[in-house]
Design an enzyme around this catalytic site. Structure first.
Site, short mmCIF file in Angstrom:
data_model
loop_
_atom_site.label_atom_id
_atom_site.label_comp_id
_atom_site.label_asym_id
_atom_site.label_seq_id
_atom_site.Cartn_x
_atom_site.Cartn_y
_atom_site.Cartn_z
N LYS A 1 0.52 -0.83 0.39
CA LYS A 1 0.01 0.17 0.01
C LYS A 1 0.62 1.15 0.29
O LYS A 1 0.69 2.09 -0.67
CB LYS A 1 -0.89 -0.37 0.88
CG LYS A 1 -1.63 -1.26 1.81
CD LYS A 1 -2.74 -0.76 2.50
CE LYS A 1 -2.00 -1.10 3.52
NZ LYS A 1 -1.44 -2.71 4.42
N ARG B 1 -8.96 0.82 9.32
CA ARG B 1 -8.25 -0.82 9.31
C ARG B 1 -9.54 -1.21 10.65
O ARG B 1 -10.02 -2.11 10.75
CB ARG B 1 -7.61 -0.57 10.81
CG ARG B 1 -6.01 -1.10 10.16
CD ARG B 1 -5.10 -0.66 10.51
NE ARG B 1 -3.94 -1.56 10.27
CZ ARG B 1 -2.81 -1.28 9.84
NH1 ARG B 1 -2.84 0.29 8.94
NH2 ARG B 1 -1.77 -1.73 9.32
N ARG C 1 11.62 -6.42 4.27
CA ARG C 1 11.63 -4.81 4.35
C ARG C 1 12.76 -5.00 6.23
O ARG C 1 12.57 -3.50 6.79
CB ARG C 1 10.42 -4.83 4.55
CG ARG C 1 10.14 -3.16 5.16
CD ARG C 1 8.35 -2.92 5.31
NE ARG C 1 7.43 -3.77 6.65
CZ ARG C 1 6.46 -2.88 5.89
NH1 ARG C 1 5.58 -2.23 5.54
NH2 ARG C 1 5.95 -3.99 6.49
N ARG D 1 12.53 -2.06 10.90
CA ARG D 1 11.00 -1.89 11.89
C ARG D 1 10.25 -2.49 12.88
O ARG D 1 10.90 -4.03 12.17
CB ARG D 1 9.45 -1.61 10.90
CG ARG D 1 9.78 -0.69 10.40
CD ARG D 1 8.48 -0.26 9.22
NE ARG D 1 6.67 -0.98 10.29
CZ ARG D 1 5.93 -0.89 9.47
NH1 ARG D 1 5.67 -0.79 7.88
NH2 ARG D 1 4.63 -1.68 9.74
N ARG E 1 0.03 -9.02 13.51
CA ARG E 1 -0.97 -7.94 12.20
C ARG E 1 -2.37 -8.45 11.67
O ARG E 1 -2.77 -8.42 11.27
CB ARG E 1 0.17 -7.63 11.79
CG ARG E 1 0.84 -6.30 12.69
CD ARG E 1 2.19 -5.66 12.32
NE ARG E 1 3.04 -5.38 11.12
CZ ARG E 1 3.84 -5.08 10.68
NH1 ARG E 1 4.62 -5.62 10.68
NH2 ARG E 1 3.43 -4.74 9.00
P1 ADP Z 1 1.36 -2.15 7.76
O1 ADP Z 1 2.73 -2.04 7.27
O2 ADP Z 1 1.09 -3.00 8.46
O3 ADP Z 1 0.00 -1.96 6.73
P2 ADP Z 1 1.41 0.16 8.86
O4 ADP Z 1 2.97 0.83 9.30
O5 ADP Z 1 0.03 0.53 8.09
O6 ADP Z 1 1.51 -1.17 8.45
O7 ADP Z 1 1.08 0.50 10.99
C1 ADP Z 1 1.91 0.10 11.26
C2 ADP Z 1 1.09 -0.12 13.43
O8 ADP Z 1 1.00 0.92 12.82
C3 ADP Z 1 -0.32 -1.74 13.19
O9 ADP Z 1 0.60 -2.27 13.36
C4 ADP Z 1 -0.66 -0.51 14.11
O10 ADP Z 1 0.37 -0.34 15.40
C5 ADP Z 1 -0.72 0.40 14.23
N1 ADP Z 1 -1.96 1.49 13.55
C6 ADP Z 1 -1.94 1.79 11.69
N2 ADP Z 1 -2.66 2.75 11.23
C7 ADP Z 1 -3.52 1.88 11.81
C8 ADP Z 1 -4.67 2.76 12.38
N3 ADP Z 1 -6.00 2.69 11.43
N4 ADP Z 1 -5.85 1.85 13.52
C9 ADP Z 1 -5.25 1.46 14.73
N5 ADP Z 1 -4.00 1.18 14.39
C10 ADP Z 1 -3.01 1.11 13.34
#
Ligand code: ADP
Length: 199
Positions: free
Chosen positions: A13, A88, A127, A133, A144
């Site tokens: 994404k 989410r 990654r 990360r 996740r």
């Molecule tokens: P990914 O690579 O899993 O898509 P993100 O960078 O979008 O990772 O998100 C990393 C973390 O930040 C998630 O695992 C969660 O803890 C938190 N997070 C991000 N966006 C949201 C959201 N919309 N609602 C709740 N938690 C979120």
């Protein structure tokens, strides 16, 4: 054009959002990036969410909804928004619809990146090697993925009902995925053609 890039963690994404931003000047709103920035700044919010993020769980709806609301106001004149990693949960999706309505906007398209979850483990390992990360370790990644399946996947019927969902093969090359997204968001192909089926 306001769109949501939808899919499990590490579906690509962020990569695609950045390409669309460079191409069209849309503003990328990534709650993951916003939360990581809050952590890096050492703010009270950042400290509050750090452990939750590292474990791979979702932070509370209230926090991410407030971050998005603030960003929408900051970027009022943007030609479009790309929501990446938000919404989410169904509560976040409902809050987003209400917020956009207050700003005289709406979600036009939801592009679902379909990926093979077995292959995601390899992407995350790569990654981790590149970016380090903390939540890209196998245990957090499992949490996740489960959070996605339990709390985020229910958004698929939510957006099918609104007639906004389009599917794209997220296992193709970055370039091919970009092409498919361009097609999926082209208003010339808006009718029933290409709509997500309920199956
Ligand atoms: P990914 O690579 O899993 O898509 P993100 O960078 O979008 O990772 O998100 C990393 C973390 O930040 C998630 O695992 C969660 O803890 C938190 N997070 C991000 N966006 C949201 C959201 N919309 N609602 C709740 N938690 C979120």
């Amino acid at each position: 054009m306001n769109l949501i890039l939808f899919g499990p963690p590490a579906a690509g994404k962020g990569t695609q959002a950045k390409r669309l931003t460079a191409e069209r000047g849309y503003v990328q709103l990534s709650t993951g990036d916003m939360l990581r920035a809050a952590r890096a700044s050492g703010s009270e919010l950042g400290n509050r969410v750090a452990a939750i993020m590292d474990a791979g769980s979702l932070v509370s709806d209230d926090i991410v909804i407030a971050l998005i609301e603030e960003a929408l106001t900051t970027h009022k004149g943007a030609p479009g928004f790309i929501f990446d990693g938000f919404p989410r949960t169904v509560a976040q999706a409902e809050a987003l619809d209400a917020m956009l309505q207050r700003h005289g906007k709406r979600i036009d398209r939801v592009v679902r990146l379909e990926v093979d979850s077995e292959k995601l483990i390899d992407r995350v390992a790569t990654r981790f090697a590149q970016e380090g990360r903390a939540d890209d370790n196998p245990e957090s990644f499992k949490v996740r993925l489960n959070a996605y399946l339990d709390q985020t996947a229910p958004l698929i019927p939510y957006y099918i009902t609104q007639g906004k969902l389009r599917r794209v093969d997220g296992m193709a090359s970055v370039e091919e995925v970009s092409d498919a997204i361009r097609f999926a968001i082209d208003p010339r192909f808006s009718g029933p053609f290409g709509d997500e089926r309920i199956d």
